[in-house]
Design a protein around this motif. Structure first.
Motif, PDB file in Angstrom:
ATOM      1  N   ASN A  22       0.806  -1.225   0.000  1.00 44.56           N
ATOM      2  CA  ASN A  22       0.000   0.000   0.000  1.00 44.56           C
ATOM      3  C   ASN A  22       0.838   1.273   0.000  1.00 44.56           C
ATOM      4  O   ASN A  22       0.391   2.309  -0.459  1.00 44.56           O
ATOM      5  N   GLN A  23       2.062   1.215   0.518  1.00 48.41           N
ATOM      6  CA  GLN A  23       2.910   2.395   0.582  1.00 48.41           C
ATOM      7  C   GLN A  23       3.399   2.824  -0.798  1.00 48.41           C
ATOM      8  O   GLN A  23       3.863   3.945  -0.969  1.00 48.41           O
ATOM      9  N   GLN A  24       3.304   1.975  -1.784  1.00 47.19           N
ATOM     10  CA  GLN A  24       3.809   2.286  -3.107  1.00 47.19           C
ATOM     11  C   GLN A  24       2.745   2.846  -4.042  1.00 47.19           C
ATOM     12  O   GLN A  24       3.004   3.040  -5.216  1.00 47.19           O
ATOM     13  N   HIS A  25       1.568   3.169  -3.530  1.00 47.19           N
ATOM     14  CA  HIS A  25       0.513   3.729  -4.370  1.00 47.19           C
ATOM     15  C   HIS A  25       0.946   5.058  -4.987  1.00 47.19           C
ATOM     16  O   HIS A  25       0.674   5.325  -6.159  1.00 47.19           O
ATOM     17  N   ASP A  26       1.631   5.904  -4.214  1.00 44.31           N
ATOM     18  CA  ASP A  26       2.092   7.195  -4.735  1.00 44.31           C
ATOM     19  C   ASP A  26       3.109   6.997  -5.855  1.00 44.31           C
ATOM     20  O   ASP A  26       3.096   7.735  -6.841  1.00 44.31           O
ATOM     21  N   ILE A  27       3.974   6.012  -5.705  1.00 45.09           N
ATOM     22  CA  ILE A  27       4.972   5.733  -6.743  1.00 45.09           C
ATOM     23  C   ILE A  27       4.269   5.258  -8.008  1.00 45.09           C
ATOM     24  O   ILE A  27       4.652   5.634  -9.113  1.00 45.09           O
ATOM     25  N   ARG A  28       3.232   4.462  -7.848  1.00 45.14           N
ATOM     26  CA  ARG A  28       2.455   4.012  -9.008  1.00 45.14           C
ATOM     27  C   ARG A  28       1.919   5.207  -9.789  1.00 45.14           C
ATOM     28  O   ARG A  28       2.026   5.269 -11.011  1.00 45.14           O
ATOM     29  N   CYS A  29       1.358   6.167  -9.083  1.00 43.34           N
ATOM     30  CA  CYS A  29       0.819   7.364  -9.731  1.00 43.34           C
ATOM     31  C   CYS A  29       1.918   8.142 -10.439  1.00 43.34           C
ATOM     32  O   CYS A  29       1.717   8.634 -11.560  1.00 43.34           O
ATOM     33  N   GLN A  30       3.088   8.242  -9.833  1.00 41.47           N
ATOM     34  CA  GLN A  30       4.205   8.954 -10.456  1.00 41.47           C
ATOM     35  C   GLN A  30       4.660   8.248 -11.731  1.00 41.47           C
ATOM     36  O   GLN A  30       4.946   8.898 -12.739  1.00 41.47           O
ATOM     37  N   LEU A  31       4.744   6.917 -11.688  1.00 40.33           N
ATOM     38  CA  LEU A  31       5.135   6.160 -12.878  1.00 40.33           C
ATOM     39  C   LEU A  31       4.125   6.361 -14.006  1.00 40.33           C
ATOM     40  O   LEU A  31       4.506   6.535 -15.170  1.00 40.33           O
ATOM     41  N   GLU A  32       2.863   6.355 -13.677  1.00 35.58           N
ATOM     42  CA  GLU A  32       1.829   6.585 -14.689  1.00 35.58           C
ATOM     43  C   GLU A  32       1.911   8.005 -15.239  1.00 35.58           C
ATOM     44  O   GLU A  32       1.756   8.223 -16.434  1.00 35.58           O
ATOM     45  N   ASP A  33       2.197   8.972 -14.381  1.00 43.44           N
ATOM     46  CA  ASP A  33       2.297  10.370 -14.816  1.00 43.44           C
ATOM     47  C   ASP A  33       3.437  10.587 -15.818  1.00 43.44           C
ATOM     48  O   ASP A  33       3.326  11.426 -16.705  1.00 43.44           O
ATOM     49  N   ILE A  34       4.533   9.849 -15.678  1.00 37.90           N
ATOM     50  CA  ILE A  34       5.662  10.053 -16.592  1.00 37.90           C
ATOM     51  C   ILE A  34       5.582   9.162 -17.830  1.00 37.90           C
ATOM     52  O   ILE A  34       6.471   9.219 -18.675  1.00 37.90           O
ATOM     53  N   GLY A  35       4.525   8.351 -17.944  1.00 32.45           N
ATOM     54  CA  GLY A  35       4.318   7.632 -19.196  1.00 32.45           C
ATOM     55  C   GLY A  35       4.298   6.120 -19.145  1.00 32.45           C
ATOM     56  O   GLY A  35       4.134   5.473 -20.169  1.00 32.45           O
ATOM     57  N   PHE A  36       4.474   5.527 -17.977  1.00 35.74           N
ATOM     58  CA  PHE A  36       4.414   4.068 -17.869  1.00 35.74           C
ATOM     59  C   PHE A  36       2.953   3.650 -17.762  1.00 35.74           C
ATOM     60  O   PHE A  36       2.434   3.381 -16.687  1.00 35.74           O
ATOM     61  N   LEU A  37       2.302   3.622 -18.917  1.00 34.98           N
ATOM     62  CA  LEU A  37       0.883   3.297 -18.993  1.00 34.98           C
ATOM     63  C   LEU A  37       0.695   1.983 -19.746  1.00 34.98           C
ATOM     64  O   LEU A  37       1.502   1.654 -20.625  1.00 34.98           O
ATOM     65  N   PRO A  38      -0.360   1.225 -19.443  1.00 30.51           N
ATOM     66  CA  PRO A  38      -0.612  -0.019 -20.175  1.00 30.51           C
ATOM     67  C   PRO A  38      -0.647   0.231 -21.682  1.00 30.51           C
ATOM     68  O   PRO A  38      -1.264   1.183 -22.157  1.00 30.51           O
ATOM     69  N   GLY A  39       0.081  -0.609 -22.403  1.00 31.79           N
ATOM     70  CA  GLY A  39       0.142  -0.506 -23.853  1.00 31.79           C
ATOM     71  C   GLY A  39       1.362   0.227 -24.373  1.00 31.79           C
ATOM     72  O   GLY A  39       1.711   0.103 -25.546  1.00 31.79           O
ATOM     73  N   GLU A  40       2.045   1.005 -23.526  1.00 30.74           N
ATOM     74  CA  GLU A  40       3.232   1.743 -23.956  1.00 30.74           C
ATOM     75  C   GLU A  40       4.426   0.796 -24.126  1.00 30.74           C
ATOM     76  O   GLU A  40       4.626  -0.105 -23.331  1.00 30.74           O
ATOM     77  N   GLN A  41       5.216   1.038 -25.161  1.00 32.78           N
ATOM     78  CA  GLN A  41       6.417   0.241 -25.379  1.00 32.78           C
ATOM     79  C   GLN A  41       7.550   0.778 -24.523  1.00 32.78           C
ATOM     80  O   GLN A  41       7.706   1.996 -24.378  1.00 32.78           O
ATOM     81  N   VAL A  42       8.326  -0.133 -23.968  1.00 36.26           N
ATOM     82  CA  VAL A  42       9.478   0.216 -23.137  1.00 36.26           C
ATOM     83  C   VAL A  42      10.684  -0.610 -23.566  1.00 36.26           C
ATOM     84  O   VAL A  42      10.537  -1.677 -24.169  1.00 36.26           O
ATOM     85  N   GLU A  43      11.860  -0.098 -23.246  1.00 35.74           N
ATOM     86  CA  GLU A  43      13.105  -0.812 -23.533  1.00 35.74           C
ATOM     87  C   GLU A  43      14.105  -0.491 -22.434  1.00 35.74           C
ATOM     88  O   GLU A  43      14.283   0.676 -22.074  1.00 35.74           O
ATOM     89  N   VAL A  44      14.744  -1.517 -21.871  1.00 33.53           N
ATOM     90  CA  VAL A  44      15.784  -1.314 -20.869  1.00 33.53           C
ATOM     91  C   VAL A  44      17.081  -1.034 -21.615  1.00 33.53           C
ATOM     92  O   VAL A  44      17.541  -1.851 -22.411  1.00 33.53           O
ATOM     93  N   LEU A  45      17.661   0.137 -21.363  1.00 32.36           N
ATOM     94  CA  LEU A  45      18.876   0.544 -22.057  1.00 32.36           C
ATOM     95  C   LEU A  45      20.145   0.181 -21.295  1.00 32.36           C
ATOM     96  O   LEU A  45      21.171  -0.132 -21.892  1.00 32.36           O
ATOM     97  N   ARG A  46      20.069   0.257 -19.965  1.00 32.29           N
ATOM     98  CA  ARG A  46      21.257  -0.008 -19.155  1.00 32.29           C
ATOM     99  C   ARG A  46      20.836  -0.371 -17.748  1.00 32.29           C
ATOM    100  O   ARG A  46      19.838   0.122 -17.242  1.00 32.29           O
ATOM    101  N   LYS A  47      21.620  -1.238 -17.117  1.00 29.01           N
ATOM    102  CA  LYS A  47      21.392  -1.594 -15.713  1.00 29.01           C
ATOM    103  C   LYS A  47      22.634  -1.258 -14.921  1.00 29.01           C
ATOM    104  O   LYS A  47      23.731  -1.170 -15.472  1.00 29.01           O
TER     105      LYS A  47
END
Length: 79
Positions: A22-47
């Motif tokens: 439950n503590q990560q609900h705010d982080i979820r909203c932040q991720l969605e605000d910057i574009g991590f939305l269902p259907g969006e393509q992502v690519e890991v560039l570096r770890k």
């Protein structure tokens, strides 16, 4: 599968943002605000060194550095 688990250079599609507690609900909203939305393509560039630390991710035309805990919240499907 989550964003932390996919190999470098592999394209994936966001299926959902799944907070681990439950503590990560705010982080979820932040991720969605910057574009991590269902259907969006992502690519890991570096770890981080030895697979630990920040993960550099491209979503759309933007690039972000995510903490491991944030990357684990982003559920993806490999394309």
């Amino acid at each position: 599968m989550n964003l932390q688990e996919i190999p470098l250079g592999i394209r994936a599609r966001v299926s959902q943002i799944a907070p681990l507690d439950n503590q990560q609900h705010d982080i979820r909203c932040q991720l969605e605000d910057i574009g991590f939305l269902p259907g969006e393509q992502v690519e890991v560039l570096r770890k981080g060194l030895l697979g630990q630390g920040p993960i550099l991710v491209r979503v759309g035309s933007s690039t972000f550095a995510l903490r491991e805990s944030e990357a684990r919240m982003v559920q993806v499907e490999i394309l």
